[in-house]
Design a protein around this motif. Structure first.
Motif, PDB file in Angstrom:
ATOM      1  N   HIS B  50       6.569  26.909 -41.531  1.00 56.57           N
ATOM      2  CA  HIS B  50       7.498  27.745 -40.767  1.00 56.57           C
ATOM      3  C   HIS B  50       8.067  28.768 -41.736  1.00 56.57           C
ATOM      4  N   ALA B  51       8.808  29.737 -41.205  1.00 53.37           N
ATOM      5  CA  ALA B  51       9.399  30.758 -42.066  1.00 53.37           C
ATOM      6  C   ALA B  51      10.325  30.087 -43.087  1.00 53.37           C
ATOM      7  N   PRO B  52      10.435  30.639 -44.281  1.00 59.46           N
ATOM      8  CA  PRO B  52      11.408  30.112 -45.247  1.00 59.46           C
ATOM      9  C   PRO B  52      12.812  30.477 -44.773  1.00 59.46           C
ATOM     10  N   PHE B  53      13.481  29.519 -44.143  1.00 54.37           N
ATOM     11  CA  PHE B  53      14.750  29.824 -43.488  1.00 54.37           C
ATOM     12  C   PHE B  53      15.860  30.076 -44.504  1.00 54.37           C
ATOM     13  N   PRO B  54      16.663  31.097 -44.284  1.00 53.82           N
ATOM     14  CA  PRO B  54      17.824  31.319 -45.145  1.00 53.82           C
ATOM     15  C   PRO B  54      18.782  30.130 -45.051  1.00 53.82           C
ATOM     16  N   PRO B  55      19.303  29.656 -46.193  1.00 57.83           N
ATOM     17  CA  PRO B  55      20.171  28.475 -46.180  1.00 57.83           C
ATOM     18  C   PRO B  55      21.409  28.661 -45.309  1.00 57.83           C
ATOM     19  N   GLY B  56      21.859  29.904 -45.167  1.00 58.52           N
ATOM     20  CA  GLY B  56      23.076  30.153 -44.408  1.00 58.52           C
ATOM     21  C   GLY B  56      22.943  29.888 -42.918  1.00 58.52           C
ATOM     22  N   LEU B  57      21.736  29.585 -42.467  1.00 61.87           N
ATOM     23  CA  LEU B  57      21.540  29.380 -41.027  1.00 61.87           C
ATOM     24  C   LEU B  57      21.908  27.978 -40.566  1.00 61.87           C
ATOM     25  N   LEU B  58      22.124  27.058 -41.525  1.00 63.41           N
ATOM     26  CA  LEU B  58      22.527  25.696 -41.157  1.00 63.41           C
ATOM     27  C   LEU B  58      23.693  25.260 -42.033  1.00 63.41           C
ATOM     28  N   PRO B  59      24.532  24.369 -41.517  1.00 62.64           N
ATOM     29  CA  PRO B  59      25.621  23.831 -42.330  1.00 62.64           C
ATOM     30  C   PRO B  59      25.105  22.785 -43.331  1.00 62.64           C
ATOM     31  N   ARG B  60      25.934  22.479 -44.305  1.00 62.60           N
ATOM     32  CA  ARG B  60      25.578  21.503 -45.352  1.00 62.60           C
ATOM     33  C   ARG B  60      25.072  20.195 -44.759  1.00 62.60           C
ATOM     34  N   ARG B 111      18.314  21.550 -35.603  1.00 64.99           N
ATOM     35  CA  ARG B 111      17.381  22.651 -35.364  1.00 64.99           C
ATOM     36  C   ARG B 111      18.146  23.956 -35.286  1.00 64.99           C
ATOM     37  N   ILE B 112      17.742  24.908 -36.131  1.00 66.11           N
ATOM     38  CA  ILE B 112      18.360  26.230 -36.117  1.00 66.11           C
ATOM     39  C   ILE B 112      18.315  26.809 -34.707  1.00 66.11           C
ATOM     40  N   THR B 113      17.178  26.573 -34.038  1.00 63.23           N
ATOM     41  CA  THR B 113      16.986  27.168 -32.713  1.00 63.23           C
ATOM     42  C   THR B 113      17.895  26.564 -31.650  1.00 63.23           C
ATOM     43  N   ARG B 114      18.601  25.483 -31.986  1.00 56.45           N
ATOM     44  CA  ARG B 114      19.520  24.889 -31.017  1.00 56.45           C
ATOM     45  C   ARG B 114      20.970  25.302 -31.297  1.00 56.45           C
ATOM     46  N   SER B 115      21.161  26.151 -32.276  1.00 54.81           N
ATOM     47  CA  SER B 115      22.519  26.600 -32.595  1.00 54.81           C
ATOM     48  C   SER B 115      23.041  27.518 -31.499  1.00 54.81           C
ATOM     49  N   ALA B 116      24.328  27.426 -31.256  1.00 57.04           N
ATOM     50  CA  ALA B 116      24.926  28.283 -30.226  1.00 57.04           C
ATOM     51  C   ALA B 116      24.725  29.765 -30.570  1.00 57.04           C
ATOM     52  N   TRP B 117      24.905  30.108 -31.842  1.00 56.97           N
ATOM     53  CA  TRP B 117      24.748  31.517 -32.221  1.00 56.97           C
ATOM     54  C   TRP B 117      23.305  31.973 -32.016  1.00 56.97           C
ATOM     55  N   HIS B 122      19.673  35.411 -28.960  1.00 60.24           N
ATOM     56  CA  HIS B 122      18.361  35.556 -28.320  1.00 60.24           C
ATOM     57  C   HIS B 122      18.475  35.532 -26.799  1.00 60.24           C
ATOM     58  N   ARG B 123      19.667  35.843 -26.288  1.00 60.04           N
ATOM     59  CA  ARG B 123      19.880  35.705 -24.842  1.00 60.04           C
ATOM     60  C   ARG B 123      19.030  36.680 -24.044  1.00 60.04           C
ATOM     61  N   ARG B 124      18.544  37.745 -24.657  1.00 60.18           N
ATOM     62  CA  ARG B 124      17.725  38.696 -23.898  1.00 60.18           C
ATOM     63  C   ARG B 124      16.238  38.365 -23.975  1.00 60.18           C
ATOM     64  N   ASN B 140       8.722  29.930 -34.335  1.00 57.32           N
ATOM     65  CA  ASN B 140       7.766  30.902 -34.883  1.00 57.32           C
ATOM     66  C   ASN B 140       8.445  32.258 -35.044  1.00 57.32           C
ATOM     67  N   CYS B 141       9.384  32.318 -35.966  1.00 57.11           N
ATOM     68  CA  CYS B 141      10.225  33.515 -36.135  1.00 57.11           C
ATOM     69  C   CYS B 141       9.390  34.780 -36.305  1.00 57.11           C
ATOM     70  N   ALA B 142       8.278  34.646 -37.063  1.00 59.19           N
ATOM     71  CA  ALA B 142       7.507  35.828 -37.435  1.00 59.19           C
ATOM     72  C   ALA B 142       6.810  36.466 -36.235  1.00 59.19           C
ATOM     73  N   ALA B 143       6.784  35.770 -35.101  1.00 57.84           N
ATOM     74  CA  ALA B 143       6.178  36.380 -33.921  1.00 57.84           C
ATOM     75  C   ALA B 143       6.907  37.686 -33.583  1.00 57.84           C
ATOM     76  N   CYS B 144       8.205  37.705 -33.783  1.00 58.00           N
ATOM     77  CA  CYS B 144       8.995  38.903 -33.467  1.00 58.00           C
ATOM     78  C   CYS B 144       9.671  39.503 -34.703  1.00 58.00           C
TER      79      CYS B 144
END
Lengths: 148, 174
Positions: B50-60, B111-117, B122-124, B140-144
């Motif tokens: 998967h994409a190398p996710f930035p650490p800031g996207l999830l809490p400790r 899961r990052i994808t389950r975060s409220a933010w 991605h609401r659109r 699959n972040c890189a799709a877009c």
């Protein structure tokens, strides 16, 4: 707290703080040396596994092993394709995966640690166990013989 | 206190600051970035499937749990060398998400994808779009996000996956 504006300004505009650090981040990501240094070749790896197996590798057996499932959902080909001469696609995430066959990817099987790491991970995913040296030798015999 | 009118010098400084901000729009926020002290092993170890996710996207809390269970990582064995694991975890925790929206509560299943933010930003995206063959999966972040492999998730660097309508594509960039 004010409500978020409807446009995409939101946090990224508010948090656009360290442009310099971000540039470093770009540079680091773009120019980081490859973690895998070539220390071996597909032929050497094939020889290594065949020796550990104590017998000759069989490309036909390797193809059969690679393309079928082993009691689970995935085969090797689920992500790597069949034959794996083009980029693969991760069956779970959809991410692109470099082509596996040496004819299509000169970096394939050129780093011993990478070879071991991925056989361990991926055999666990497909077979729920580690692969035997004979299985690895068979698969490698097939992959190494695939024409460009 | 009444606000003083902007003096020309102050206006110039402000204009420059805004211009600089626009120039670095690609830099986006800290949360969306791969911090510069990233271990060299991070992208090969954690950015292959998967994409190398930035650490800031999830809490400790989420990173700690994820790194403790790499051998059973969302159905895959993602185990790595113990030393690399420690280096990567140290870096992830150093830069883990601290903003209220990221750290309030760990997302479901970490899961990052389950975060409220994530869902709000991605609401659109139409529900069917996530399942397009060209996308396959929300992870699959890189799709877009064409810069996903570099940790770049800026809205200005989007691509239109095959099968996404022009109307939807326009809506994303509104």
């Amino acid at each position: 707290m004010t409500s978020a504006p409807p446009r995409r300004t939101t946090t990224r505009t508010l948090l656009r703080t360290s442009a310099v650090a971000s540039i470093f981040a770009f540079a680091t990501a773009a120019f980081a040396p490859p973690a895998a240094a070539a220390d071996t070749s597909p032929a050497q790896q094939l020889e290594r596994f065949a020796r550990a197996a104590g017998g000759a590798a069989d490309a036909g057996r390797g193809r059969e092993f690679f393309t079928r499932t082993h009691g689970g959902k995935w085969s090797c080909a689920s992500c790597h394709g069949n034959p794996p001469l083009a980029d693969g696609k991760h069956a779970g995430t959809g991410k692109r995966i470099d082509a596996l066959a040496p004819a299509a990817n000169p970096r394939a099987f050129t780093d011993t640690a990478r070879v071991d790491k991925w056989f361990k991970r991926n055999c666990n995913d497909v077979l729920k166990r580690e692969c035997t040296p004979a299985e690895k030798a068979d698969v490698l015999a097939w992959l190494a013989a695939l024409p460009r | 206190m009444t606000p003083a009118p902007l003096r020309p010098a102050a206006a110039l400084v402000l204009a420059l600051a805004l211009t600089a901000g626009a120039a670095f729009d690609a830099a986006a926020s800290d949360r969306d970035r791969l911090p510069f002290d990233m271990p060299a092993a991070y992208v090969p170890e954690c950015g292959s499937c998967h994409a190398p996710f930035p650490p800031g996207l999830l809490p400790r809390e989420s990173w700690t749990r994820l790194m403790a269970g790499l051998d059973r990582h969302y159905g895959s064995d993602a185990s790595i060398d113990a030393t690399l694991r420690r280096d990567i975890e140290t870096w992830l925790l150093r830069h883990a998400g601290r903003s209220r929206k990221v750290s309030n509560a760990p997302p479901a299943e970490d899961r990052i994808t389950r975060s409220a933010w994530f869902e709000r930003e991605h609401r659109r995206v139409e529900p069917a779009t996530w399942r397009l063959p060209s996308v396959q999966n929300a992870v699959n972040c890189a799709a877009c996000h064409e810069g996903a492999d570099r940790g770049d998730f800026d809205d200005d660097h989007l691509r239109q996956p095959e099968g996404v309508s022009r109307a939807e594509w326009r809506a994303w960039r509104r």
